[in-house]
Design a protein around this motif. Sequence first.
Motif, short mmCIF file in Angstrom:
data_model
loop_
_atom_site.label_atom_id
_atom_site.label_comp_id
_atom_site.label_asym_id
_atom_site.label_seq_id
_atom_site.Cartn_x
_atom_site.Cartn_y
_atom_site.Cartn_z
N GLU A 73 0.81 -1.22 0.00
CA GLU A 73 0.00 0.00 0.00
C GLU A 73 0.84 1.27 0.00
O GLU A 73 0.43 2.29 -0.54
CB GLU A 73 -0.94 -0.01 1.21
CG GLU A 73 -1.99 -1.12 1.14
CD GLU A 73 -2.95 -1.08 2.32
OE1 GLU A 73 -2.78 -0.18 3.17
OE2 GLU A 73 -3.85 -1.92 2.37
N THR A 74 2.00 1.21 0.61
CA THR A 74 2.88 2.39 0.69
C THR A 74 4.33 1.94 0.54
O THR A 74 4.66 0.77 0.77
CB THR A 74 2.75 3.11 2.05
OG1 THR A 74 3.22 2.23 3.08
CG2 THR A 74 1.30 3.49 2.32
N PRO A 75 5.21 2.86 0.15
CA PRO A 75 6.64 2.52 0.15
C PRO A 75 7.13 2.05 1.52
O PRO A 75 8.03 1.21 1.61
CB PRO A 75 7.30 3.82 -0.27
CG PRO A 75 6.27 4.54 -1.07
CD PRO A 75 4.97 4.20 -0.41
N TRP A 76 6.54 2.59 2.61
CA TRP A 76 6.96 2.19 3.95
C TRP A 76 6.57 0.74 4.24
O TRP A 76 7.32 0.01 4.89
CB TRP A 76 6.36 3.14 4.98
CG TRP A 76 6.96 2.99 6.35
CD1 TRP A 76 6.33 2.62 7.49
CD2 TRP A 76 8.33 3.20 6.72
NE1 TRP A 76 7.20 2.58 8.56
CE2 TRP A 76 8.45 2.94 8.11
CE3 TRP A 76 9.47 3.58 6.03
CZ2 TRP A 76 9.65 3.05 8.80
CZ3 TRP A 76 10.68 3.69 6.71
CH2 TRP A 76 10.74 3.43 8.08
N ALA A 77 5.42 0.33 3.74
CA ALA A 77 5.02 -1.07 3.89
C ALA A 77 5.99 -1.97 3.14
O ALA A 77 6.35 -3.05 3.61
CB ALA A 77 3.59 -1.27 3.39
N PHE A 78 6.42 -1.53 1.96
CA PHE A 78 7.41 -2.29 1.20
C PHE A 78 8.73 -2.35 1.97
O PHE A 78 9.36 -3.41 2.05
CB PHE A 78 7.62 -1.61 -0.16
CG PHE A 78 8.75 -2.19 -0.96
CD1 PHE A 78 8.64 -3.43 -1.57
CD2 PHE A 78 9.93 -1.48 -1.12
CE1 PHE A 78 9.68 -3.96 -2.31
CE2 PHE A 78 10.98 -2.00 -1.86
CZ PHE A 78 10.85 -3.24 -2.45
N ARG A 79 9.13 -1.24 2.57
CA ARG A 79 10.38 -1.18 3.33
C ARG A 79 10.37 -2.18 4.50
O ARG A 79 11.40 -2.79 4.81
CB ARG A 79 10.58 0.24 3.87
CG ARG A 79 11.58 0.41 5.00
CD ARG A 79 12.99 0.06 4.57
NE ARG A 79 13.96 0.24 5.63
CZ ARG A 79 14.20 -0.62 6.61
NH1 ARG A 79 13.50 -1.76 6.67
NH2 ARG A 79 15.11 -0.39 7.53
#
Length: 255
Positions: A73-79
Amino acid sequence: MSDEVLFEQHGQVAVITLNRPAKLNAVTAEMSDALVELAQRCNEDDDIRAVVLTGTGRAFSAGSDIAELDKYETPWAFRNRADYCDALKVLRKPVVAAINGYALGGGLETSLICDIRLASSTAVFAAAEVKLVWIGGGGMSALLTHTIGPGNVSMMLMTGDPIDARRALAWGLVSEVLESGALLPRALELATTIAARAPIAVETAKANVAAALKMPLEQAVAYERDVQTICFATNDAAEGRAAFAEKRDPRFTRA
């Protein structure tokens, strides 16, 4: 457990196989979870003393399944995802990579986390992320630089172009290149040899290599001396000395 990650045990050697050949063993979230579970299983099972990691079909692994990346959902979730490279970093047991084909992106990173890399003569290696407008995030830059030097790694990271097994051997990226049919038997042979050694000493050797890469020289030597002393105090060390004196095979018990 995903059927796209297979697990077998040959004596004291575990074999983990990425089994998604139609997608060049590109890793999904479910496969990543399976690798996390298997790494923990190998750590906890004293009967497993070495691990072989390989793939089915034409690839070792093409890295992350690109089609799945848009699910975050977000780049932070990917991180903050559970990453398959991180799963292998926690393995205390030695890992031999049998690189049977393409090792691309995260697949190359996965092989770099292994302690020893063997490749088939048809293997291909690439840090291809730059062609998709990002860079590797599983330790690609650091692990490659420690392995093949800054000039060679810059060539790989900045072009994204592949290198073949012959060049990988010349650069020190792999230790041996074998014909395809000989690759897995050689990996099993090597892992079996390692598994026959005293397990505490082998796992200490693995920890020492990691320390040598991370610590200044004086600290790394002091660390090595400390863990050498711990090994020397084990029952297995006494058994090794006794077996040598009595000219018999040792019987190690991880004690």
